[in-house]
Design an enzyme around this catalytic site. Structure first.
Site: not given
Ligand code: SAH
Ligand code: SF4
Length: 319
Positions: A79, A93, A100, A104, A107, A315
């Site tokens: 996406e 974006c 991934c 995390c 996410c 995000c």
């Molecule tokens: N993997 C990289 C880039 C993609 S995520 C990273 O983690 O930085 C882009 C941003 O979205 C990151 O700051 C991530 O922590 C944030 N993000 C992930 N899940 C989210 C959520 N549920 N609500 C808001 N931001 C989120």
């Molecule tokens: Fe991967 Fe989501 Fe963690 Fe970014 S926030 S490193 S996209 S699992």
């Protein structure tokens, strides 16, 4: 499109062809080679067969954002999101991986992982929206979609070069967000590129951060911030520290004070992000109170504008 194949074909042509091809694809934004009027007909036919310009994407449009689901050749889906700001900036974006591997807990992307994207698969996300917006332009690109860009370092950097040189988006308008892969931060410091770096911190101490992000066991906060300090020393560029606010998890006054003590250093600034629901956790209602503590401590801080929640394009919601 197979970029290597394109280079092979163009490599057999006179040297001015490369420029003609780049102009047609990235400036005129042609969607089929038959429209590349500067190229001989026979070459257009070969290119249409071997290097099709079609992008297999479905757009889902809302008021100020558009989410495109792109289906790749092996049926993997990624996406990408366009955010249309009130000040006329159009930010894309982009995803760097299908899913991934870092998982995390907050996410949605981290729930599955398929593979790294190749250079064209990254570039085509920007190209799709460049075509969509024409005659308006994409002004900014952020690597904040699916995946961890520094786990796909070489392809991401190669894609940025094309986005910068051919799609003509200024390096200062391109940002990479990383979870803190130290080797990636170190390599980027040596690239001599004017792009922006953002680091997802989300917690002011290792205990809390490890409970949210498994990757913190491998790259604890001290290691990540040491790499950021060295990056700043070398590049003299600002670094954005991203911090999602999750209710009753990392949004206390104490967390804010701990965060300020940790990163109140020149060229660091904080981007507060409200948590977008992905199943577990709830969004914090303390974003202004949290910001005030950082403000009072003299740490530069901005609250991120939220796009695309209603089309699951915000995000952390890409899956
Ligand atoms: N993997 C990289 C880039 C993609 S995520 C990273 O983690 O930085 C882009 C941003 O979205 C990151 O700051 C991530 O922590 C944030 N993000 C992930 N899940 C989210 C959520 N549920 N609500 C808001 N931001 C989120
Ligand atoms: Fe991967 Fe989501 Fe963690 Fe970014 S926030 S490193 S996209 S699992």
């Amino acid at each position: 499109m197979d970029l290597t194949r394109l280079e092979e074909i163009i490599g057999k042509e006179p040297s001015f062809r490369k420029k003609q091809v780049n102009l047609a694809v990235f400036e005129e934004l042609i969607e089929t080679w038959s429209l590349a009027k500067t190229l001989p007909l026979s070459l257009r036919e070969v290119l249409d067969k071997e290097c099709p310009l079609f992008i297999n994407a479905q757009a889902n449009i809302s008021k100020d954002s558009v989410k495109a689901v792109v289906e790749l050749d092996d049926k993997a889906r990624i996406e990408t999101v366009l955010m249309m700001h009130k000040d006329k900036r159009n930010t894309v974006c982009v995803s760097s991986q299908a899913g991934c591997p870092l998982g995390c807990s907050f996410c949605a992307t981290g729930r599955s992982f398929k593979r790294n994207l190749n250079v064209w698969e990254i570039v085509q996300q920007v190209l799709f929206f460049a075509r969509f917006l024409k005659p308006k332009r994409v002004t900014n690109v952020v690597f904040m979609g699916m995946g961890e860009p520094f786990l796909n370092y070489d392809n991401v950097i190669e894609a940025i070069k094309i986005i910068n040189n051919d799609l003509k988006i200024g390096a200062r308008h391109i940002s990479i967000s990383t979870v803190g892969i130290v080797e990636g931060i170190e390599k980027l410091a040596k690239e001599n590129m004017q792009i922006n770096l953002a680091v997802s911190l989300h917690a002011p101490n290792d205990k809390l951060r490890s409970s949210l992000m498994k990757v913190n066991d491998k790259y604890p906060i001290s290691m990540v911030l040491k790499a950021v300090d060295e990056y700043i020393e070398k590049t003299k560029r600002k670094v954005m520290i991203e911090y999602i606010l999750i209710k009753d998890v990392n949004d206390s006054d104490l967390c804010a004070k701990e965060l300020a003590a940790l990163i109140k250093k020149p060229l660091y600034f904080v981007n507060l992000i409200s948590y977008n629901p992905t199943g577990i956790f709830s969004p914090s209602d303390r974003i202004k109170a949290f910001k005030k503590i950082l403000d009072d401590k003299g740490l530069p801080v901005v609250i991120r504008h939220r796009f695309g929640r209603n089309i699951k394009a915000a995000c952390g919601q890409l899956e």
